[in-house]
Motif scaffolding. Structure first.
Motif, PDB file in Angstrom:
ATOM      1  N   PRO A  53       0.816  -1.223   0.000  1.00 36.17           N
ATOM      2  CA  PRO A  53       0.000   0.000   0.000  1.00 36.17           C
ATOM      3  C   PRO A  53       0.851   1.275   0.000  1.00 36.17           C
ATOM      4  N   SER A  54       1.839   1.373   0.891  1.00 33.86           N
ATOM      5  CA  SER A  54       2.702   2.556   0.942  1.00 33.86           C
ATOM      6  C   SER A  54       4.008   2.223   1.637  1.00 33.86           C
ATOM      7  N   LEU A  55       5.114   2.562   0.981  1.00 34.98           N
ATOM      8  CA  LEU A  55       6.440   2.300   1.553  1.00 34.98           C
ATOM      9  C   LEU A  55       6.665   3.016   2.875  1.00 34.98           C
ATOM     10  N   ASP A  56       5.901   4.075   3.129  1.00 36.83           N
ATOM     11  CA  ASP A  56       6.076   4.872   4.343  1.00 36.83           C
ATOM     12  C   ASP A  56       5.314   4.314   5.539  1.00 36.83           C
ATOM     13  N   THR A  57       4.984   3.036   5.501  1.00 34.19           N
ATOM     14  CA  THR A  57       4.359   2.386   6.652  1.00 34.19           C
ATOM     15  C   THR A  57       5.237   1.211   7.075  1.00 34.19           C
ATOM     16  N   GLY A  58       5.096   0.808   8.319  1.00 35.94           N
ATOM     17  CA  GLY A  58       5.982  -0.199   8.893  1.00 35.94           C
ATOM     18  C   GLY A  58       6.032  -1.526   8.159  1.00 35.94           C
ATOM     19  N   VAL A  59       4.885  -2.150   7.934  1.00 43.13           N
ATOM     20  CA  VAL A  59       4.865  -3.475   7.305  1.00 43.13           C
ATOM     21  C   VAL A  59       5.355  -3.382   5.860  1.00 43.13           C
ATOM     22  N   PHE A  89       8.685  10.022  -6.556  1.00 44.78           N
ATOM     23  CA  PHE A  89       9.635  10.796  -5.760  1.00 44.78           C
ATOM     24  C   PHE A  89       9.733  10.236  -4.338  1.00 44.78           C
ATOM     25  N   ALA A  90       8.590   9.833  -3.780  1.00 45.06           N
ATOM     26  CA  ALA A  90       8.570   9.243  -2.439  1.00 45.06           C
ATOM     27  C   ALA A  90       9.280   7.887  -2.454  1.00 45.06           C
ATOM     28  N   GLN A  91       9.079   7.118  -3.520  1.00 42.30           N
ATOM     29  CA  GLN A  91       9.753   5.829  -3.626  1.00 42.30           C
ATOM     30  C   GLN A  91      11.276   6.012  -3.692  1.00 42.30           C
ATOM     31  N   LYS A  92      11.704   6.974  -4.475  1.00 45.14           N
ATOM     32  CA  LYS A  92      13.145   7.240  -4.601  1.00 45.14           C
ATOM     33  C   LYS A  92      13.728   7.653  -3.248  1.00 45.14           C
ATOM     34  N   ARG A  93      13.031   8.537  -2.537  1.00 45.68           N
ATOM     35  CA  ARG A  93      13.486   8.971  -1.215  1.00 45.68           C
ATOM     36  C   ARG A  93      13.594   7.773  -0.280  1.00 45.68           C
ATOM     37  N   TRP A  94      12.548   6.920  -0.257  1.00 43.97           N
ATOM     38  CA  TRP A  94      12.552   5.746   0.609  1.00 43.97           C
ATOM     39  C   TRP A  94      13.742   4.844   0.275  1.00 43.97           C
ATOM     40  N   SER A  95      13.972   4.604  -1.003  1.00 43.71           N
ATOM     41  CA  SER A  95      15.072   3.746  -1.430  1.00 43.71           C
ATOM     42  C   SER A  95      16.420   4.308  -0.981  1.00 43.71           C
ATOM     43  N   GLU A  96      16.607   5.610  -1.139  1.00 41.26           N
ATOM     44  CA  GLU A  96      17.863   6.236  -0.724  1.00 41.26           C
ATOM     45  C   GLU A  96      18.042   6.160   0.793  1.00 41.26           C
ATOM     46  N   GLU A  97      16.971   6.388   1.531  1.00 49.52           N
ATOM     47  CA  GLU A  97      17.049   6.341   2.992  1.00 49.52           C
ATOM     48  C   GLU A  97      17.329   4.935   3.516  1.00 49.52           C
ATOM     49  N   ASN A  98      16.881   3.928   2.781  1.00 55.89           N
ATOM     50  CA  ASN A  98      17.007   2.545   3.232  1.00 55.89           C
ATOM     51  C   ASN A  98      18.113   1.771   2.520  1.00 55.89           C
ATOM     52  N   GLY A  99      18.788   2.410   1.592  1.00 56.15           N
ATOM     53  CA  GLY A  99      19.919   1.790   0.921  1.00 56.15           C
ATOM     54  C   GLY A  99      19.587   0.541   0.133  1.00 56.15           C
ATOM     55  N   THR A 100      18.421   0.521  -0.493  1.00 58.30           N
ATOM     56  CA  THR A 100      18.037  -0.659  -1.265  1.00 58.30           C
ATOM     57  C   THR A 100      18.688  -0.624  -2.647  1.00 58.30           C
ATOM     58  N   ASN A 101      19.039  -1.801  -3.156  1.00 56.99           N
ATOM     59  CA  ASN A 101      19.563  -1.885  -4.519  1.00 56.99           C
ATOM     60  C   ASN A 101      19.200  -3.198  -5.202  1.00 56.99           C
ATOM     61  N   GLY A 102      18.498  -4.087  -4.496  1.00 54.05           N
ATOM     62  CA  GLY A 102      18.111  -5.371  -5.081  1.00 54.05           C
ATOM     63  C   GLY A 102      16.711  -5.380  -5.671  1.00 54.05           C
ATOM     64  N   ILE A 103      15.935  -4.357  -5.340  1.00 60.08           N
ATOM     65  CA  ILE A 103      14.558  -4.271  -5.848  1.00 60.08           C
ATOM     66  C   ILE A 103      14.416  -3.051  -6.742  1.00 60.08           C
ATOM     67  N   THR A 104      13.474  -3.143  -7.652  1.00 56.48           N
ATOM     68  CA  THR A 104      13.109  -2.005  -8.492  1.00 56.48           C
ATOM     69  C   THR A 104      11.767  -1.493  -7.998  1.00 56.48           C
ATOM     70  N   LEU A 105      11.728  -0.231  -7.598  1.00 57.83           N
ATOM     71  CA  LEU A 105      10.491   0.376  -7.114  1.00 57.83           C
ATOM     72  C   LEU A 105       9.745   1.002  -8.279  1.00 57.83           C
ATOM     73  N   LEU A 106       8.454   0.688  -8.371  1.00 53.79           N
ATOM     74  CA  LEU A 106       7.625   1.193  -9.457  1.00 53.79           C
ATOM     75  C   LEU A 106       6.336   1.780  -8.891  1.00 53.79           C
ATOM     76  N   SER A 107       5.893   2.879  -9.496  1.00 51.61           N
ATOM     77  CA  SER A 107       4.713   3.590  -9.016  1.00 51.61           C
ATOM     78  C   SER A 107       3.509   3.379  -9.925  1.00 51.61           C
ATOM     79  N   ASP A 108       2.393   3.065  -9.298  1.00 54.65           N
ATOM     80  CA  ASP A 108       1.126   2.879 -10.010  1.00 54.65           C
ATOM     81  C   ASP A 108       0.182   4.052  -9.727  1.00 54.65           C
ATOM     82  N   HIS A 109       0.734   5.165  -9.255  1.00 54.34           N
ATOM     83  CA  HIS A 109      -0.114   6.277  -8.813  1.00 54.34           C
ATOM     84  C   HIS A 109      -0.895   6.922  -9.949  1.00 54.34           C
ATOM     85  N   ARG A 110      -0.336   6.971 -11.139  1.00 51.41           N
ATOM     86  CA  ARG A 110      -0.977   7.735 -12.215  1.00 51.41           C
ATOM     87  C   ARG A 110      -2.285   7.094 -12.688  1.00 51.41           C
TER      88      ARG A 110
END
Length: 168
Positions: A53-59, A89-110
């Motif tokens: 649902p949203s990367l900015d939540t715990g689960v 933009f939120a996904q990119k921020r989350w990825s940078e803050e969490n140092g992820t590099n094994g997953i590709t984050l994609l947005s379905d917002h549009r």
């Protein structure tokens, strides 16, 4: 039709339920640089699609971190995609803050294209329902989990086993 709850409240998931053996539905989402990404862009690889649902939540954050850690052990023929309705933009921020590099984050917002095609767009919330899809290199669905309560974790081990069964 899949029936789930989010915070114990029933939500409506319009669209068709995707089942094992189905041809994976096409979709169009956005990469973090706003470029379009479709299912066909990854054909030829096994895909583990982790929907949150949203990367900015715990689960959701924990789910994404878990699959990021697992990605390295899955091999070069596996692509791990995390799809949410978060802004790129939120996904990119989350990825940078969490140092992820094994997953590709994609947005379905549009367009909620993925959400509608895979039956995971929660009508009341305009978010995607927590779910996991494993798709083989020929775009056939090999594993599906629609998590019945949106705040619960998916079965990580079963999803990883499904990927490994396709790559061994």
């Amino acid at each position: 039709m899949v029936q789930i709850t989010f915070k114990q409240n029933p939500v409506t998931l319009p669209g068709k339920e995707v089942k094992v053996g189905d041809q994976a539905p096409g979709f169009k989402v956005l990469a973090n640089d706003l470029s379009p990404v479709t299912l066909q862009d990854t054909t030829g690889k096994v895909r583990l699609i982790s929907v949150v649902p949203s990367l900015d939540t715990g689960v959701c954050s924990l789910q994404s971190k878990r699959f990021d850690q697992e990605a390295a052990s899955l091999g070069d023929n596996v692509e791990v995609l995390t799809i949410s309705a978060d802004l790129p933009f939120a996904q990119k921020r989350w990825s940078e803050e969490n140092g992820t590099n094994g997953i590709t984050l994609l947005s379905d917002h549009r367009d909620l294209s993925f959400g509608e095609e895979y039956g995971v767009a929660m009508e009341e919330l305009r978010l995607l329902a927590r779910s996991i899809f494993v798709i083989d290199e020929n775009d056939k669905v090999a594993y599906v989990e629609y998590v019945s309560e949106g705040t619960d974790h998916p079965d990580y081990d079963k999803a990883i086993e499904a990927v490994k069964a396709l790559t061994n």
